[in-house]
Design an enzyme around this catalytic site. Structure first.
Site, short mmCIF file in Angstrom:
data_model
loop_
_atom_site.label_atom_id
_atom_site.label_comp_id
_atom_site.label_asym_id
_atom_site.label_seq_id
_atom_site.Cartn_x
_atom_site.Cartn_y
_atom_site.Cartn_z
CB THR A 199 -1.20 0.20 1.53
OG1 THR A 199 -1.97 -1.14 1.72
CG2 THR A 199 -1.88 1.03 1.19
CD GLU A 209 -3.74 -6.74 1.59
OE1 GLU A 209 -4.15 -6.12 2.20
OE2 GLU A 209 -3.52 -7.95 1.82
CB SER A 255 -9.88 -0.63 3.56
OG SER A 255 -9.01 -0.45 3.59
N GLY A 274 0.47 0.25 5.42
CA GLY A 274 0.66 -0.56 6.47
C GLY A 274 -0.64 -1.43 7.10
N GLY A 275 -1.59 -1.87 5.82
CA GLY A 275 -2.19 -3.14 6.26
C GLY A 275 -2.45 -2.80 8.05
#
Ligand code: GLY
Length: 548
Positions: free
Chosen positions: A368, A388, A432, A454-455
């Site tokens: 990302t 992703e 998300s 960074g998820g």
């Protein structure tokens, strides 16, 4: 001329002195210097922040292909400098019509190993990034769409140097070499991954970008590129159901910004299907009475309180947040002062509350990127863009990488006999954590813009960047430099950086389970400074912030 020369010198000195003093009036912060230059080139031609965002995204797809690009999706917040209105564009990938709640389960009924789910046709959602940019550009761009691609096409066609991060990911994600187009592009003839400073040429991506420049997002909805995406996904050993009808039917959704108060400011972010805006507003509201501005940055009290507030918002996130078109997300209730006051009673200044309820296993992912842009007219963009995982589904079409965004869904459809809010459903957008954010003052002027890669850690990173700038009055760069504390309703993670690990024992004494770990980060931010702007880019990545 003899008279003129001293005058010219004086004018030059004055101009120089002025230039040294003046803050930049336009700025781009993004994850790679070439992407920042692409954005600045557009701003220099009089483009808006949205025009620049198109150029920055195209260049990121070339030089940071592991993180975002034409095959992915994102959320873009746009601040209009004239009206002070915020427009939110949801270009999140959508599940195909053939997706099912059990598609990530193996024959044994258990979730597929995560890497197998990622590297599959099942994980590929209908991409939305180009459609999002096209829509935002139609509404807020001034330069011609096809004038925004030249520097990126040139870099892809004639070559660009591999950055340290791209080299590191190529070395780490060895399975990417199994994709023939990736092997030809990013690996040497002997199969070794390209190293930092090596040149990569991606002519297929240059051709794709030229088509997008000429014809827009339609080239991803129908025609050869669309057909090839469908063929690759359906022909995979773990096939997905992506169809031409899915690609043709994709729609960008315009949503309301999710806004709430924090001290003297209004914080505006991304609502569901992102959990980011809600989690950040909840965390700030939980923390406000503790007056973090009384603390030194990252002292024990603030680190403990941030971890505890984060724990609570992650418990809510896991339970409630999903695509609002499929699941009613009780946003107002979760932000109601009475609810937050009740939750706040769980926070003790001298004892950790421990894990709150069941949390589904978290995925660590890094594919990302976040860009932050302001233009001379005072318009701004805060845009988080993703494929992703690093290199997405590990499949390439037309020089770009197909996302694996559907692994952001829950792999299991039920937990404790109850349907999971974020289960897979046809047409649904996966939950998300992306958190593009604006902060406004009481006159609705833009104070700062921020967001991160960074998820799930995006939420904590963005939260702490906000606390750093708003409570501790740090510059954008200093706030991004601060070592990070994160809690996703599990252990309290302390970044292995600066003085933070020294707090581990004292946090353990408060009842925290502590992990000291390396942190990926991925923030960019721009903050009002005087009459202009100051910017920052995460020192943990390759990015820069630059303006003029
Ligand atoms: N794939 C990153 C996110 O949406 O949170």
């Amino acid at each position: 001329m003899r008279l003129l020369r001293p005058l010219l010198v004086a004018v030059a000195l004055l101009a120089g002195a002025g230039a040294a003093r003046a803050e930049p009036r336009q700025m781009v912060a993004a994850a790679h210097p070439l992407a920042v230059e692409a954005g600045l080139e557009v701003l220099a031609r009089g483009g808006t922040a949205v025009d620049a965002a198109v150029a920055v995204q195209m260049m990121l797809g070339v030089v940071e292909p592991q993180a975002s690009g034409i095959g992915g999706g994102g959320f873009l917040l746009y601040f209009d400098g004239a009206t002070r209105a915020i427009t939110v564009y949801d270009g999140r990938e959508a599940a195909p019509a053939g997706a099912t709640p059990t598609m990530f389960l193996g024959a044994d009924g258990k979730p597929l190993p995560f890497r197998q789910a990622v590297a599959s046709g099942k994980s590929v959602g209908v991409p939305g990034t180009v459609a999002l940019l096209e829509r935002a550009h139609k509404e807020h761009g001034t330069l011609a769409w096809n004038s925004l691609f030249a520097t990126s096409i040139d870099a892809a066609r004639h070559g660009f140097p591999v950055s340290s991060r791209l080299a590191a990911w190529l070395d780490q994600v060895k399975a990417f070499a199994g994709e023939p187009a990736a092997r030809a592009t990013f690996f040497d003839a002997d199969g070794a991954p390209k190293k930092q400073g090596d040149t990569v040429v991606n002519a297929a991506l240059a051709d794709t970008m030229q088509r997008v420049a000429d014809k827009g997002a339609t080239v991803l909805r129908e025609g050869p590129l669309a057909e090839e995406m469908v063929r690759r996904v359906q022909a995979h050993a773990r096939p997905g159901t992506l169809s031409l009808a899915d690609l043709a039917g994709y729609r960008v959704i315009k949503r309301e910004a999710l806004c709430g108060p924090y001290r003297i400011w209004t914080i505006c972010g991304m609502g569901p299907p992102s959990s980011g805006g809600l989690a950040i507003l909840q965390a700030l509201a939980l923390l406000e009475p503790f007056e973090l501005s009384r603390d030194q940055p990252n002292d024990l009290r603030s680190v403990h309180l941030i971890a505890e507030a984060s724990r609570l918002v992650f418990a809510d996130r896991a339970h409630y947040v999903a695509d609002p078109a499929f699941v009613p997300v009780p946003v107002e209730k979760l932000l109601a002062p009475a609810y937050l006051a009740e939750r706040r009673t769980l926070i003790s200044p001298d004892r950790s509350m421990g894990v709150q309820g069941a949390v589904p296993p978290g995925y660590v992912e890094h594919g990302t990127s976040h860009m932050t842009i302001v233009d001379r007219q005072g318009n701004a963009v805060s845009f988080t863009t993703t494929i992703e995982s690093p290199f997405g589904s590990l499949m390439m079409v037309g020089g770009f990488i197909l996302n694996n965004e559907l692994t952001d869904f829950s792999a299991v459809a039920e937990r404790d006999g109850r349907p999971v809010a974020n289960r897979v459903e046809p047409g649904k957008r996966p939950r998300s954590s992306m958190s593009p954010t604006f902060v406004l003052n009481k006159d609705r002027e833009l104070v700062l813009a921020v967001g991160s890669a960074g998820g799930q850690r995006i939420i904590g990173d963005t939260l702490q960047a906000l606390i750093g700038m708003l409570d501790w009055n740090l510059s954008a760069q200093a706030a991004l430099d601060l070592p990070r504390v994160l809690n996703m309703n599990g252990p309290t993670e302390l970044e292995e950086k600066g003085d933070l690990p020294a707090l581990a024992e004292r946090l353990r004494a408060l009842g925290h389970q502590v992990q000291v770990r390396r942190h990926e980060g991925g923030l960019t931010a721009i903050r009002r400074e005087g009459d202009g702007w100051g910017g920052g880019a995460d020192p943990r990545r390759d990015g820069v912030a630059k303006g003029d």
